[in-house]
Design a protein around this motif. Structure first.
Motif, short mmCIF file in Angstrom:
data_model
loop_
_atom_site.label_atom_id
_atom_site.label_comp_id
_atom_site.label_asym_id
_atom_site.label_seq_id
_atom_site.Cartn_x
_atom_site.Cartn_y
_atom_site.Cartn_z
N LEU A 195 0.86 -1.19 0.00
CA LEU A 195 0.00 0.00 0.00
C LEU A 195 0.89 1.23 0.00
O LEU A 195 1.87 1.30 0.75
CB LEU A 195 -0.92 0.00 1.23
CG LEU A 195 -1.76 -1.27 1.42
CD1 LEU A 195 -2.53 -1.20 2.72
CD2 LEU A 195 -2.70 -1.47 0.24
N ILE A 230 -4.66 4.64 4.12
CA ILE A 230 -3.74 3.51 4.09
C ILE A 230 -3.94 2.65 5.35
O ILE A 230 -3.95 1.41 5.28
CB ILE A 230 -2.28 3.99 4.00
CG1 ILE A 230 -2.02 4.57 2.62
CG2 ILE A 230 -1.31 2.86 4.29
CD1 ILE A 230 -0.60 5.02 2.40
N ALA A 234 -5.02 -1.22 5.37
CA ALA A 234 -4.22 -2.27 6.01
C ALA A 234 -5.07 -3.08 6.99
O ALA A 234 -4.99 -4.31 7.02
CB ALA A 234 -3.02 -1.66 6.71
N ALA A 241 1.51 -2.00 4.77
CA ALA A 241 1.60 -0.54 4.78
C ALA A 241 2.82 -0.08 5.56
O ALA A 241 3.25 -0.72 6.52
CB ALA A 241 0.34 0.06 5.40
#
Length: 309
Positions: A195, A230, A234, A241
Motif C-alpha cells: 500500500l 492507508i 491495512a 503498509a
C-alpha cells in the motif's frame, strides 16, 4: 481599473437572487427571507438591470434560472459563504485572547492530536480551539490561523518553523494477512501487495534499501492520498503498509494491526510548529506550543539527519 462601489450589489440583493434560484419560487424565497414577494422581485430585477442580464425565465408558475443565471449562481454562493465566514470570525475575535485557530495535517489531527486535546483542556481551561485540516503550506495573511502543524522542511513564507519531532515509519499488516507467517520471515514480503501514499511513492523502495530487503516491485500496489486511508486499507487486509507508528497506536494496542518486522526508518522530513510573523508571542499560541512539546516527549525529537535523542 477600480470599479465604482455603486457597481457592487449589496448582500441582501445577492441573498434574494440565491434564495429564488434555490427554491425556484419568489413566494418561497420571500417567506424564507421574511420579505414581501414584491420586495424580492424588485431586488432580483435591480440585479438584472445592474448586470444587463436576464437571470430567470418564467415557466408556468415557477421561475427557472437562465443560462446567465446558472453561470452567476456559483459565484454568488461563494461570495455569500465568504461573507458569512468573515462575520463569524469577526464575532469570535472578541474572545481572541482565549481562542486559538490551528491548521493541522488531516491524519495527524484526527489520530494523534484530537485524542490528546482533553489534556490541553484540563491544563488550560477557558481556551477554545478552532481546528481545521490543511495538507500543504498556505498564506497566513489569507487564512486566519495562529499555528500550523507542518510536515516537511522548516520553510514557510512569513512564518517561523519550530522543530516538533522526527518521523519514524514501520511496516504493518493485519493479523489475517500475517496468519501463518513467522515474525522474522523476510521472504514473505517480496510477493505481497503493498500500500502506497500517493505523495510519497518511494517509501517502500527507501525502506527496503535501508533494510537490505529485496522486494519484487516496491512501486506496485494500491495508492491512497492520506495515511488515514492507508491505515484503514491495512486493517481491511488489502496489503502491507508503511506508516508512522504514532498514527496507529490504537490499532497496535487492540491487535487490528501488527508490525511485520521491527525495523523502523526515519524519513528525511520532520514535523514543525509554524507560527506566523506578528503573532508569535500570543499567550494562547505559546501555551499550545509548550503543551505540544510536552506531548511528544515520548517520540524521537532528534532533527532529520541526527541520531535518536
Amino acid at each position: 481599473m477600480t470599479l465604482s462601489r455603486r457597481t457592487i450589489p449589496d448582500a441582501t440583493t445577492l441573498q434574494a437572487f440565491e434564495c429564488v434560484a434555490r427554491h425556484g419560487s419568489v413566494t418561497q424565497a420571500a417567506n424564507e427571507l421574511n420579505l414581501t414577494q414584491s420586495a424580492v422581485s424588485r431586488q432580483v430585477k435591480d440585479l438584472e438591470t445592474q448586470l444587463g442580464l436576464l437571470l430567470f425565465d418564467r415557466v408556468r408558475q415557477r421561475v427557472v434560472l437562465s443560462s446567465d443565471g446558472q453561470r452567476l449562481l456559483p459565484q454568488v454562493r461563494k461570495i455569500l459563504q465568504q461573507t458569512e465566514e468573515m462575520m463569524l470570525r469577526a464575532m469570535a475575535s472578541a474572545q481572541s485572547e482565549h481562542q486559538l485557530s490551528i491548521a493541522t495535517l488531516p491524519t495527524f489531527g484526527s489520530r494523534w492530536l484530537i485524542p490528546r486535546l482533553s489534556d490541553f483542556a484540563k491544563r488550560y481551561p477557558g481556551k477554545s480551539l478552532n481546528i481545521e485540516s490543511r495538507s500543504s503550506p498556505f498564506d497566513f495573511e489569507e487564512e486566519n490561523f495562529d499555528i500550523a502543524i507542518h510536515y516537511g522542511q522548516p520553510v514557510w513564507a512569513r512564518a517561523t518553523c519550530h522543530f516538533l519531532c522526527s518521523e519514524w515509519i514501520v511496516p504493518v499488516a493485519s493479523p489475517a494477512v500475517l496468519d501463518g507467517i513467522g515474525d522474522e520471515d523476510l521472504k514473505h514480503l517480496r510477493h505481497r501487495p503493498l500500500l502506497h501514499l500517493a505523495t510519497r511513492p518511494k517509501l517502500w523502495a527507501e525502506w527496503s534499501l535501508a533494510n537490505d530487503i529485496e522486494l519484487e516491485s516496491p512501486y506496485r500496489g494500491n495508492r491512497f492520498d492520506q495515511f488515514a486511508m492507508i491505515i484503514e486499507a491495512a486493517v481491511a487486509g488489502l496489503g502491507y503498509a508503511l506508516v508512522p507508528r504514532y498514527l496507529i497506536e490504537q490499532e497496535l494496542a487492540d491487535g487490528r494491526l501488527r508490525i511485520i518486522i521491527d525495523r523502523p526508518m526515519k524519513t528525511d522530513n520532520a514535523y514543525f510548529l509554524v507560527l506566523p510573523e506578528g503573532r508569535m508571542k500570543k499567550p494562547a499560541s505559546l501555551d499550545f506550543c509548550n503543551w505540544m512539546l510536552g506531548q511528544v516527549d515520548g517520540l524521537d525529537r532528534s532533527a532529520p539527519g541526527e541520531g535518536p535523542a
